[in-house]
Scaffold this motif. Structure first.
Motif, PDB file in Angstrom:
ATOM      1  N   GLY A 124       0.789  -1.229   0.000  1.00 49.78           N
ATOM      2  CA  GLY A 124       0.000   0.000   0.000  1.00 49.78           C
ATOM      3  C   GLY A 124       0.818   1.274   0.000  1.00 49.78           C
ATOM      4  O   GLY A 124       0.258   2.365  -0.076  1.00 49.78           O
ATOM      5  N   GLY A 125       2.153   1.182   0.099  1.00 55.35           N
ATOM      6  CA  GLY A 125       2.995   2.371   0.096  1.00 55.35           C
ATOM      7  C   GLY A 125       3.307   2.839  -1.313  1.00 55.35           C
ATOM      8  O   GLY A 125       3.306   2.058  -2.267  1.00 55.35           O
ATOM      9  N   ALA A 126       3.565   4.132  -1.465  1.00 52.72           N
ATOM     10  CA  ALA A 126       3.887   4.695  -2.768  1.00 52.72           C
ATOM     11  C   ALA A 126       5.278   4.259  -3.201  1.00 52.72           C
ATOM     12  O   ALA A 126       6.126   3.896  -2.375  1.00 52.72           O
ATOM     13  CB  ALA A 126       3.798   6.219  -2.721  1.00 52.72           C
ATOM     14  N   GLY A 127       5.539   4.328  -4.513  1.00 48.19           N
ATOM     15  CA  GLY A 127       6.791   3.852  -5.067  1.00 48.19           C
ATOM     16  C   GLY A 127       7.810   4.948  -5.312  1.00 48.19           C
ATOM     17  O   GLY A 127       7.712   6.064  -4.772  1.00 48.19           O
ATOM     18  N   GLU A 128       8.795   4.624  -6.158  1.00 49.87           N
ATOM     19  CA  GLU A 128       9.897   5.539  -6.421  1.00 49.87           C
ATOM     20  C   GLU A 128       9.421   6.813  -7.108  1.00 49.87           C
ATOM     21  O   GLU A 128       9.970   7.897  -6.872  1.00 49.87           O
ATOM     22  CB  GLU A 128      10.947   4.851  -7.294  1.00 49.87           C
ATOM     23  N   GLU A 129       8.406   6.701  -7.977  1.00 46.49           N
ATOM     24  CA  GLU A 129       7.935   7.887  -8.698  1.00 46.49           C
ATOM     25  C   GLU A 129       7.437   8.956  -7.732  1.00 46.49           C
ATOM     26  O   GLU A 129       7.695  10.150  -7.926  1.00 46.49           O
ATOM     27  CB  GLU A 129       6.818   7.509  -9.679  1.00 46.49           C
ATOM     28  N   THR A 130       6.735   8.527  -6.689  1.00 40.23           N
ATOM     29  CA  THR A 130       6.237   9.493  -5.705  1.00 40.23           C
ATOM     30  C   THR A 130       7.383  10.150  -4.948  1.00 40.23           C
ATOM     31  O   THR A 130       7.364  11.362  -4.698  1.00 40.23           O
ATOM     32  CB  THR A 130       5.289   8.792  -4.721  1.00 40.23           C
ATOM     33  N   VAL A 131       8.391   9.353  -4.587  1.00 37.62           N
ATOM     34  CA  VAL A 131       9.548   9.920  -3.881  1.00 37.62           C
ATOM     35  C   VAL A 131      10.250  10.950  -4.751  1.00 37.62           C
ATOM     36  O   VAL A 131      10.591  12.055  -4.296  1.00 37.62           O
ATOM     37  CB  VAL A 131      10.520   8.792  -3.472  1.00 37.62           C
ATOM     38  N   LEU A 132      10.472  10.636  -6.027  1.00 32.90           N
ATOM     39  CA  LEU A 132      11.132  11.575  -6.937  1.00 32.90           C
ATOM     40  C   LEU A 132      10.303  12.843  -7.121  1.00 32.90           C
ATOM     41  O   LEU A 132      10.848  13.958  -7.157  1.00 32.90           O
ATOM     42  CB  LEU A 132      11.378  10.902  -8.287  1.00 32.90           C
TER      43      LEU A 132
ATOM     44  N   LYS B 223      11.150  18.032   5.541  1.00 32.42           N
ATOM     45  CA  LYS B 223       9.734  18.018   5.166  1.00 32.42           C
ATOM     46  C   LYS B 223       9.098  16.641   5.312  1.00 32.42           C
ATOM     47  O   LYS B 223       7.888  16.505   5.127  1.00 32.42           O
ATOM     48  CB  LYS B 223       9.571  18.506   3.724  1.00 32.42           C
ATOM     49  N   GLY B 224       9.886  15.617   5.596  1.00 33.37           N
ATOM     50  CA  GLY B 224       9.315  14.272   5.752  1.00 33.37           C
ATOM     51  C   GLY B 224       8.662  13.763   4.492  1.00 33.37           C
ATOM     52  O   GLY B 224       7.495  13.363   4.484  1.00 33.37           O
ATOM     53  N   LEU B 225       9.428  13.768   3.399  1.00 32.39           N
ATOM     54  CA  LEU B 225       8.871  13.399   2.097  1.00 32.39           C
ATOM     55  C   LEU B 225       8.598  11.907   1.960  1.00 32.39           C
ATOM     56  O   LEU B 225       7.908  11.498   1.022  1.00 32.39           O
ATOM     57  CB  LEU B 225       9.839  13.839   0.983  1.00 32.39           C
ATOM     58  N   ASP B 226       9.135  11.079   2.858  1.00 33.96           N
ATOM     59  CA  ASP B 226       8.939   9.636   2.735  1.00 33.96           C
ATOM     60  C   ASP B 226       7.687   9.145   3.451  1.00 33.96           C
ATOM     61  O   ASP B 226       7.461   7.933   3.542  1.00 33.96           O
ATOM     62  CB  ASP B 226      10.164   8.895   3.274  1.00 33.96           C
ATOM     63  N   ALA B 227       6.880  10.043   3.952  1.00 35.17           N
ATOM     64  CA  ALA B 227       5.651   9.627   4.637  1.00 35.17           C
ATOM     65  C   ALA B 227       4.689   8.979   3.647  1.00 35.17           C
ATOM     66  O   ALA B 227       4.416   9.518   2.578  1.00 35.17           O
ATOM     67  CB  ALA B 227       4.988  10.833   5.304  1.00 35.17           C
ATOM     68  N   GLY B 228       4.191   7.815   4.000  1.00 36.84           N
ATOM     69  CA  GLY B 228       3.237   7.112   3.151  1.00 36.84           C
ATOM     70  C   GLY B 228       3.853   6.399   1.967  1.00 36.84           C
ATOM     71  O   GLY B 228       3.124   5.912   1.102  1.00 36.84           O
ATOM     72  N   THR B 229       5.178   6.329   1.905  1.00 33.10           N
ATOM     73  CA  THR B 229       5.840   5.633   0.807  1.00 33.10           C
ATOM     74  C   THR B 229       6.449   4.323   1.308  1.00 33.10           C
ATOM     75  O   THR B 229       6.505   4.067   2.516  1.00 33.10           O
ATOM     76  CB  THR B 229       6.955   6.503   0.197  1.00 33.10           C
ATOM     77  N   ALA B 230       6.907   3.512   0.367  1.00 32.06           N
ATOM     78  CA  ALA B 230       7.513   2.224   0.710  1.00 32.06           C
ATOM     79  C   ALA B 230       9.002   2.350   0.993  1.00 32.06           C
ATOM     80  O   ALA B 230       9.688   1.336   1.080  1.00 32.06           O
ATOM     81  CB  ALA B 230       7.285   1.230  -0.429  1.00 32.06           C
ATOM     82  N   PHE B 231       9.481   3.589   1.154  1.00 30.54           N
ATOM     83  CA  PHE B 231      10.906   3.811   1.358  1.00 30.54           C
ATOM     84  C   PHE B 231      11.128   4.763   2.526  1.00 30.54           C
ATOM     85  O   PHE B 231      10.237   5.518   2.924  1.00 30.54           O
ATOM     86  CB  PHE B 231      11.553   4.394   0.095  1.00 30.54           C
ATOM     87  N   GLU B 232      12.326   4.702   3.042  1.00 32.26           N
ATOM     88  CA  GLU B 232      12.793   5.644   4.062  1.00 32.26           C
ATOM     89  C   GLU B 232      13.980   6.410   3.486  1.00 32.26           C
ATOM     90  O   GLU B 232      14.993   5.811   3.103  1.00 32.26           O
ATOM     91  CB  GLU B 232      13.216   4.884   5.319  1.00 32.26           C
ATOM     92  N   ILE B 233      13.835   7.724   3.387  1.00 33.81           N
ATOM     93  CA  ILE B 233      14.881   8.549   2.798  1.00 33.81           C
ATOM     94  C   ILE B 233      15.997   8.733   3.823  1.00 33.81           C
ATOM     95  O   ILE B 233      15.776   9.268   4.913  1.00 33.81           O
ATOM     96  CB  ILE B 233      14.324   9.908   2.344  1.00 33.81           C
ATOM     97  N   LEU B 234      17.184   8.305   3.458  1.00 37.03           N
ATOM     98  CA  LEU B 234      18.341   8.433   4.343  1.00 37.03           C
ATOM     99  C   LEU B 234      19.076   9.747   4.114  1.00 37.03           C
ATOM    100  O   LEU B 234      19.510  10.402   5.067  1.00 37.03           O
ATOM    101  CB  LEU B 234      19.295   7.254   4.139  1.00 37.03           C
ATOM    102  N   SER B 235      19.240  10.138   2.858  1.00 38.17           N
ATOM    103  CA  SER B 235      19.942  11.387   2.557  1.00 38.17           C
ATOM    104  C   SER B 235      19.548  11.865   1.173  1.00 38.17           C
ATOM    105  O   SER B 235      19.126  11.077   0.313  1.00 38.17           O
ATOM    106  CB  SER B 235      21.462  11.198   2.624  1.00 38.17           C
ATOM    107  N   ILE B 236      19.676  13.184   0.993  1.00 37.86           N
ATOM    108  CA  ILE B 236      19.454  13.816  -0.304  1.00 37.86           C
ATOM    109  C   ILE B 236      20.679  14.680  -0.590  1.00 37.86           C
ATOM    110  O   ILE B 236      20.948  15.646   0.129  1.00 37.86           O
ATOM    111  CB  ILE B 236      18.173  14.667  -0.319  1.00 37.86           C
ATOM    112  N   ASP B 237      21.416  14.318  -1.616  1.00 40.04           N
ATOM    113  CA  ASP B 237      22.655  15.016  -1.955  1.00 40.04           C
ATOM    114  C   ASP B 237      22.492  15.709  -3.300  1.00 40.04           C
ATOM    115  O   ASP B 237      22.060  15.077  -4.281  1.00 40.04           O
ATOM    116  CB  ASP B 237      23.830  14.037  -2.019  1.00 40.04           C
ATOM    117  N   ILE B 238      22.816  17.007  -3.340  1.00 45.49           N
ATOM    118  CA  ILE B 238      22.763  17.760  -4.582  1.00 45.49           C
ATOM    119  C   ILE B 238      24.013  17.435  -5.390  1.00 45.49           C
ATOM    120  O   ILE B 238      25.135  17.766  -4.995  1.00 45.49           O
ATOM    121  CB  ILE B 238      22.660  19.275  -4.309  1.00 45.49           C
TER     122      ILE B 238
END
Length: 329
Positions: free
Chosen positions: A165-173, A207-222
């Motif tokens: 039921g969790g969202a996939g990679e497209e939602t995270v991106l 912002k807690g972008l991984d809420a409701g998704t099937a993933f846990e965001i560890l880091s975001i690197d530019i």
């Protein structure tokens, strides 16, 4: 003699066929492998699996793998999952990997993830080894009107509990892209973003972008930031062109109104001249009427004509007098 040999060959062939049928429906070798591996399964159960169209080798190998790994698996549960369209080997592989990595995953959750269409074994591997997702170029504009094009690398780890039921990679991106646009758009100058690109990562992570998704965001690197067009200047130029076009349209409108007014005044002047000519035409008629009625005598008429002639002569002399200096000069 030949008949006896043929009969013996026939008996041998029949025995071989019977043995093949026997060993097909009674997989003795598979039963023996399970027995020496510590898996308790009877020959009758293996035969019944054949009749239920369940491949016994898949079930037995899964039971052997689970038993050797210290898992408690039940044959009926494995058969039910296989008949439901699940992938029994991947589920067992995932359970073994999760146990070795101390990841809480039970059989019910694993089968639910597998039947939901997700690769449960890959999910367990992603929980152990995080996955890096590269975002497409994200275009945003700072407050000073300069366009920036950013690329980011998102390190995620599978969230086992949210796989169903969790969202996939497209939602995270999509969420990461939205966060990058919001962060750059709130910056007063593009120079601030270029000097501190990590500020984008901090804002997006908070912002807690991984809420409701099937993933846990560890880091975001530019990974990269490029300067695009000067959107502010382009908008100002477009606004200036629009204002110029509006001013030209208004000037053309005023010119057209002025031309129309001029034409109207000329028409009024012609109308007034016509009225003057019409009024002058009434003078001889009035004089004739006065002569007929006796209101004007003949001598009076001639005296009026003399006055007109004298006035005409004076005007002629005055005109020639005005031309003389220019002609002398």
């Amino acid at each position: 003699m030949d008949i006896g040999i043929g009969f013996a060959i026939g008996i041998i062939v029949a025995c071989l066929v019977l043995l093949w049928i026997l060993f097909y429906f009674v997989p003795v070798g598979l039963w023996f492998s399970a027995l020496v591996s510590g898996v308790r399964v009877s020959l009758i159960q293996l035969i019944l699996m054949r009749w239920r169209r369940v491949p016994p080798r898949i079930i037995v190998q899964a039971l052997i793998e689970g038993t050797k790994a210290g898992l408690t698996l039940y044959r009926n549960d494995l058969e039910a999952h296989l008949l439901a369209g699940g992938n029994v080997p991947k589920v067992v592989h995932a359970l073994v990997s999760a146990q070795k990595a101390n990841i809480p995953l039970d059989f019910r959750m694993a089968t639910a993830i597998d039947l939901a269409g997700r690769d449960v074994y890959e999910a367990v591997q992603m929980s152990v080894i995080p996955k890096v997702i590269n975002t497409p170029p994200v275009t945003a504009v700072a407050k000073d009107g300069i366009q920036l094009i950013a690329k980011a690398r998102v390190t995620v780890r599978a969230n086992i509990k949210q796989l169903v039921g969790g969202a996939g990679e497209e939602t995270v991106l999509a969420r990461v892209g939205e966060g990058i646009v919001s962060s750059i758009g709130s910056s007063d100058s593009h120079k601030q973003v270029l000097e501190n690109p990590d500020s984008i990562s901090k804002v997006v992570l908070n912002k807690g972008l991984d809420a409701g998704t099937a993933f846990e965001i560890l880091s975001i690197d530019i990974a990269d930031i490029d300067i695009g067009r000067n959107i502010g200047a382009v908008l100002q130029i477009d606004q200036a062109n629009a204002d110029k076009n509006i001013a030209q349209a208004k000037a053309e409108e005023r010119r057209a109104m002025a031309v129309a007014t001029e034409q109207e005044m000329r028409a009024k002047a012609q109308e007034m001249r016509a009225k003057v000519i019409e009024a002058e035409a009434q003078v001889p008629l009035a004089m004739a009427e006065a002569l007929r009625n006796g209101n004007l005598g003949v001598m009076d008429y001639y005296q009026l004509k003399n006055v007109q002639a004298d006035t005409s002569m004076r005007d002629s002399i005055a005109n020639r007098g005005g031309d003389t200096p220019s002609s002398i000069g």
